[in-house]
Design an enzyme around this catalytic site. Sequence first.
Site, short mmCIF file in Angstrom:
data_model
loop_
_atom_site.label_atom_id
_atom_site.label_comp_id
_atom_site.label_asym_id
_atom_site.label_seq_id
_atom_site.Cartn_x
_atom_site.Cartn_y
_atom_site.Cartn_z
N HIS A 272 -1.35 -10.55 17.18
CA HIS A 272 -2.76 -10.52 16.80
C HIS A 272 -3.49 -11.66 17.49
O HIS A 272 -3.05 -12.80 17.44
CB HIS A 272 -2.87 -10.65 15.29
CG HIS A 272 -4.22 -10.26 14.78
ND1 HIS A 272 -5.31 -11.06 14.95
CD2 HIS A 272 -4.64 -9.16 14.13
CE1 HIS A 272 -6.36 -10.45 14.40
NE2 HIS A 272 -5.98 -9.30 13.90
N LEU B 134 0.83 -1.20 0.00
CA LEU B 134 0.00 0.00 0.00
C LEU B 134 0.86 1.25 0.00
O LEU B 134 0.59 2.21 -0.72
CB LEU B 134 -0.92 0.00 1.22
CG LEU B 134 -2.05 -1.00 1.16
CD1 LEU B 134 -2.88 -0.93 2.43
CD2 LEU B 134 -2.93 -0.76 -0.05
N ARG C 118 -5.94 -5.43 20.97
CA ARG C 118 -5.25 -6.66 20.58
C ARG C 118 -4.29 -7.19 21.64
O ARG C 118 -4.25 -8.38 21.91
CB ARG C 118 -4.46 -6.40 19.31
CG ARG C 118 -5.35 -6.12 18.16
CD ARG C 118 -4.55 -5.75 16.95
NE ARG C 118 -5.47 -5.70 15.82
CZ ARG C 118 -5.13 -5.42 14.59
NH1 ARG C 118 -3.89 -5.15 14.31
NH2 ARG C 118 -6.03 -5.41 13.64
N SER D 137 -9.61 -12.00 10.56
CA SER D 137 -9.89 -10.62 10.94
C SER D 137 -10.44 -10.56 12.37
O SER D 137 -11.26 -11.37 12.77
CB SER D 137 -10.92 -10.02 10.01
OG SER D 137 -11.38 -8.82 10.55
#
Lengths: 236, 248, 637
Positions: free
Chosen positions: C266, C43, C330, C284
């Site tokens: 995560h 990105l 998280r 996710s």
Amino acid sequence: MSAIAINPIYRAVRFYEAPIGKKVVMAVTGVMLVGYVIGHLLGNLQIYSANPEQINRYAAFLHNPASAIPLWAIRGVLLLAVVLHVTASVQLWLQNRAARPIGYVKKDDVPASYAARTMLWSGPIVGAFIVFHVLHLTVGAVLPLEDINGNPNTPNVYENVILGFQNPWVSGFYILAMILLCMHLYHGMWSMFQSVGISHPRYTPKLKTGAAILAILIAIGNCSIPIAVMTGLLHL
Amino acid sequence: MRIILHIWRQRNAGEKGRMVRYELPNVSEHMSFLEMLDVLNEELTMKGEEPVAFDHDCREGICGMCGAMVNGIAHGPLPGTTLCQLHMRHFKDGDELYLEPWRARAFPVVKDLVVDRSAFDRIIAAGGFISVATGSAPDGNAIPVQKESAENSMDAAACIGCGACVAMCPNASASLFLGAKIAHLGLLPQGQPERESRAVAMVAQANRELFGSCTNIGECEAVCPKDIKLEVIARMNRDFIRAKCGVG
Amino acid sequence: MELDSKSPAGPIETRWERQRFNLKLVNPANKRKYTIIVVGTGLAGGSAAASLGELGYNVNCFCFQDSPRRAHSIAAQGGINAAKNYHNDGDSVYRLFYDTVKGGDFRARESNVYRLAEISLNIIDQCVAQGVPFAREYSGYLDNRSFGGAQVSRTFYARGQTGQQLLLGAYQALERQIGAGQVTMFPRTEMLDLIVVEGRARGIVTRNLLTGAIESHIADAVVLATGGYANVYYLSTNAQGCNATAIWRAYKRGALFANPCFTQIHPTCIPVSGEYQSKLTLMSESLRNDGRVWVPLKKGDKRLAAQIPENERDYFLERKYPSFGNLVPRDVASRNAKQVCDEGRGVGESGLAVYLDFRDAIARLGKNVIKERYGNLFDMYERITGEDPYQTPMRIFPASHYTMGGLWVDYNLMSTIPGMYVIGEANFSDHGANRLGASALMQGLGDGYFVLPNTIGDYLASTKFEKVDTGHAAVREAEAQVAAITARLLGAKGTRSVDACYRELGKVMWEYCGMARNAAGLKQALAKIPELRERFWRDVKVLGSGEELNQALERAGRAADFFELAELMCLDALNRNESCGGHFREEYQTPEGEAARDDEHYSYAAAWEFRGAGNAPVVHKEPLTFEYVHPSQRSYK
């Protein structure tokens, strides 16, 4: 835009050069040929009329000198359609073959694609059949054709068909060709829509079913005649 | 379980390749297919044989880097699954598996199972985009997009560019890949201004790359790990015909 | 060394605007005379290369994958934050700024974070215009969801494939520039060194992964967008190819490495199933919106989930954090999962997993709603584990996922080597000690589309560049170093595969510098890592040659750098005698077991300077001041 781009012939040639253009040509000529197949079948089914003269009258109508111009015009258009259909398919086949110069040692296929994958040989066999069919029942090169009162404009179709189909090899070949034609038409009739860009998640499955039904009906209609002759249902 | 592998080995683009047989006596059913190849490569390395080269990266089915023919099916027998997401529990003890690279003139083999798919990038560069320079965009909500269009667009946009469609297609056609991008952008209002020119440019580039053409067989759809539908090809045809004929 | 953040003073709302005005501009006609190297096409790199190309610079762009579209940004699932307040639920740029500073546990630079929040608005606009098929409401307007503990709905998403869609948007913009001849793309090319001439970054040395050719590329500025270093743990959610080589070699050329110990774990990953495991798959964390996390109350309860009655289940997140419940950040969720597993209450064969249960959500909302929200995640879970999460609860375990640390950059995103910019996950800038969900995509695109194209011109316009060609001594020296490393790896001819060595490093890092750390463990790791590294160099076995596609050689080179980086991470973790965000030092916790920050002594970014092989690196401190968001203890009770 340059003049050359606007020239319709130039544009048509450029369009045809692209594989999608060729597919469109195959779709359009396919529609014409399917139309002819259906019309031809409907004409042939007159053989089941209680009056054997019915189909001969139909033949006489087609062979009437007054019908000559439209008849040859239609024949010309159909011939052109066949030529274009075959030319485009051969060109695509050559291109596509060149797109994979080295094949797989092991290649599996998806079962649903059977009709599609066999277009390449169902096409030529049907093509060969058409040549045989014309020689057989139009030109009379396979066995002599009978005319009513010796007038070539009034062929005795009823008798010719029954005599022709009494040969089991001939009937067998007709039936085999019709089964292949059925597969060819099934794939052709839905994929022509795909080629010209018509597809929809709801309607395409219905279209496929419709194509299958129509193809099978055509095959049944066409095969019924040699079968009826062989079983003695139709006789002189 | 015991797995027998026949793998295409080819040192480089210039040399001829051949299938070589390997045997893995202890494959766990929890392994992914690529983990099984990792184990094979460790064994080969220990034996002093060169490991099998294969492309892979994310190993979660989204980057599109991995892929090979497994017994003649792109990405193996499980539908909607990339090779990295295929697990060995779908095979059984004693299975013989043939692994071959994608085969197409437009995807030359680089080494073993690795092929060059840069043709796909050139197709996107030819027109697979919306020409909007950074900074010139209006507010995100300035253009409402019908939910259904957005969903259909997303279905097509899910393409990961792995090349399985080309590999599986008897014609080595890239139509599903092309159609996916053309449908993704063409289904959105933002994609309308360039819709026709995009289709023409991308199709022309695909022809220059010497991909085959679509004969509506449907093998691509059957192996696509992201379930891209054949409809996108019809859409490509439509946009192309419309551009060329001014109809449709 | 004085670390000048160059961040403007004055009201935070106008800092970016004033900075842009004060930066020098490059005349449009002159832009084509500059060459910029962009390494990485995720990105950040993809959007930067495309935007710089649009501006008219000559861009040379590099990626190790076969196509720029495959960068690992593609795997981000959940979404991207933007303070649009489309839902009228009280969101604002200031709130996103506030949440990000607080979520980062007060270890980020306020100016940067504010700018990020501000730019978030433009990112969404840009992506929509590019044709990113964001989720829509029936009205046709953009849909949002709340994500990862945020109390407002500000996350934009494209099913579970947001990263993929944003990356494809950037990739398409990049390909457009490649087609236009503005960007030259070098796929399957790996950066192996930075060329520094007279103190300025002037190019990179690369290896063509297909031919093995070592080549040098000269430019006026170098942009590193090479992602994070979570693969130092061997097992992580990162792609196999993700590596720290580019930033590590830049570090060894003089760039400072900031906060290397800030790594993020995560909480919702699929657990490890065996030694052969090559990566961990993330699901996710939006799953936590509807799933409930639990373990059996009793230790070693091996009954199937369905056979454990309600009153014998411990919904430990809901129990300990009644107001945030399953949506705690998280790090909190991860640490608690580890804790219950350490107590022997973990589930599954390994005992290293907790349940994420959708039974109640399915009963409440119906299977179809759950399928619509998480269908692809459920399918993915079933594909990997062979279990159906509609029937049995998912098993999840934390995994290393993202690294907040990275090369130190100033407000303009320039590193301490003039002319070298670092963007995206590769830098340390915006997330502090902990990154909020759906913020990585925002930062990558913000840096690439909107920050770097504005700031890089200042350097180009204000610098006089001496002529450098590939015959320059510095270029030769860098090439020779690269060749020497390759030769050494191929020449070791040892007895162990790269992965066998690398796996060991990962285990040490996960054990001692993972979710929770302590001084004793870190010291142990600092003793073990040099041993492992030495053994790696002596005993690694890499076959084949350097003049061909050699994937083992690529992996060996990347692993070699992780063996060095690992040590710096442990040093940094040992240096930071506090707990903050993803860095949890067991010695420093509140009585409730929460991270205890030490703002008095550690409110700084620790930027490490390389002092040559065999010498201890030196830490430089960039003090962090908080004028707007005042440090407070996080509480999610």
